[in-house]
Design a protein around this motif. Structure first.
Motif, mmCIF file in Angstrom:
data_model
loop_
_atom_site.group_PDB
_atom_site.id
_atom_site.type_symbol
_atom_site.label_atom_id
_atom_site.label_comp_id
_atom_site.label_asym_id
_atom_site.label_seq_id
_atom_site.Cartn_x
_atom_site.Cartn_y
_atom_site.Cartn_z
ATOM 1 N N PHE A 161 0.778 -1.254 -0.098
ATOM 2 C CA PHE A 161 -0.007 -0.077 0.033
ATOM 3 C C PHE A 161 0.983 1.286 -0.051
ATOM 4 C CE2 PHE A 161 -1.748 3.484 2.335
ATOM 5 C CZ PHE A 161 -3.070 3.698 1.594
ATOM 6 N N TYR A 162 0.638 2.072 -0.803
ATOM 7 C CA TYR A 162 1.258 3.563 -0.782
ATOM 8 C C TYR A 162 0.448 4.619 -0.742
ATOM 9 C CZ TYR A 162 1.195 3.975 -5.997
ATOM 10 O OH TYR A 162 0.817 4.092 -7.188
ATOM 11 N N ARG A 163 0.610 5.729 -0.581
ATOM 12 C CA ARG A 163 0.020 7.227 -0.622
ATOM 13 C C ARG A 163 0.687 7.771 -1.813
ATOM 14 N NH1 ARG A 163 -3.955 8.422 3.361
ATOM 15 N NH2 ARG A 163 -3.580 7.067 5.150
ATOM 16 N N PRO A 164 -0.042 8.280 -2.940
ATOM 17 C CA PRO A 164 0.800 8.636 -3.965
ATOM 18 C C PRO A 164 1.624 9.887 -3.561
ATOM 19 C CG PRO A 164 -1.784 8.116 -4.678
ATOM 20 C CD PRO A 164 -1.316 7.982 -3.295
ATOM 21 N N GLU A 165 1.100 10.735 -2.652
ATOM 22 C CA GLU A 165 1.909 11.823 -2.298
ATOM 23 C C GLU A 165 3.121 11.536 -1.315
ATOM 24 O OE1 GLU A 165 -1.429 11.527 0.914
ATOM 25 O OE2 GLU A 165 -1.037 11.218 -1.016
ATOM 26 N N ASP A 166 3.260 10.313 -0.915
ATOM 27 C CA ASP A 166 4.556 9.872 -0.293
ATOM 28 C C ASP A 166 5.478 9.171 -1.429
ATOM 29 O OD1 ASP A 166 3.314 10.804 2.063
ATOM 30 O OD2 ASP A 166 2.487 8.814 2.650
ATOM 31 N N GLY A 167 5.057 8.726 -2.524
ATOM 32 C CA GLY A 167 5.700 7.990 -3.464
ATOM 33 C C GLY A 167 5.386 6.527 -3.246
ATOM 34 N N HIS A 168 5.720 5.643 -4.038
ATOM 35 C CA HIS A 168 5.609 4.257 -4.200
ATOM 36 C C HIS A 168 6.895 3.423 -3.933
ATOM 37 C CE1 HIS A 168 7.497 4.475 -8.228
ATOM 38 N NE2 HIS A 168 6.378 5.330 -8.602
ATOM 39 N N GLY A 169 8.099 3.847 -3.872
ATOM 40 C CA GLY A 169 9.155 3.270 -3.723
ATOM 41 C C GLY A 169 9.591 2.064 -4.663
#
Length: 202
Positions: free
Chosen positions: A2-10
């Protein structure tokens, strides 16, 4: 994961475009106010209504020689019309050639060696060998969040279907070998289909 787009996907590459797939490709032809033809593919494209028939495509970047947008959207703003050409698998290389960020004066039909024909209702060129082409009058251009993101809506005012793809009174979607985008640099071709009947239909 899971990721938040504003935090980046890694991940090494953005997965967003690969998740929403396959996406049909709208190969959009336009003619500028100066009479110059333009042709470019957009994979943020789809139909949005039956009656009257309407389509949309989204543009998400800009060119230095167009300021706030790309040639396609700038031409549509000026003229109010565009044509959506569907892409057959045999056209993948020339379609890809037209995706380049060429200078404003480049005619992609000529550059890629694509035969053109005049539309019947609107003042615009179309891809002569396209499996199907939709002549459209722009109804609205809607700005979206983010720089240079816009959606163009159009009402279909003319439809071209290649004669060899009309079989038993239906357009042969599978036989058209339509190209679709998967994400990253990946594409696919529609080569099989199956039928489902909705509840309550016969």
């Amino acid at each position: 994961m899971f990721y938040r787009p504003e935090d980046g996907h890694g991940l090494p590459h953005n997965p967003f475009g690969a998740v929403i797939a396959p996406r049909p490709i709208g190969w959009i032809s336009t003619r500028g106010a100066d009479g110059a033809d333009n042709l470019a593919p957009y994979s943020f494209f789809n139909a949005v209504a039956y009656e009257p028939p309407q389509v949309m495509f989204a543009s998400t970047s800009a060119k230095a020689d167009r300021g706030d947008t790309k040639d396609t959207v700038a031409n549509i703003r000026d003229t109010g019309v565009f044509c959506v050409n569907m892409v057959g698998a045999e056209q993948q290389d020339v379609m890809n050639r037209t995706s380049g960020a060429w200078p404003r004066g480049v005619d992609e039909f000529s550059d890629a060696g694509i035969d053109r024909a005049e539309c019947a209702v609107i003042p615009c060129a179309r891809v002569a060998a396209s499996p199907a082409a939709l002549e459209c009058r722009m109804t609205r251009i809607v700005p979206l969040e983010g720089a240079h993101n816009v959606v163009v809506f159009g009402q279909v005012v003319g439809v071209h279907l290649r004669d060899d793809l009309i079989r038993e009174g239906r357009f042969d979607t599978v036989g058209a070998n339509l190209l679709a985008r998967l994400g990253y640099k990946d594409y696919t071709v529609v080569r099989e289909g199956f039928e489902l009947t909705r509840p309550g239909e016969s």
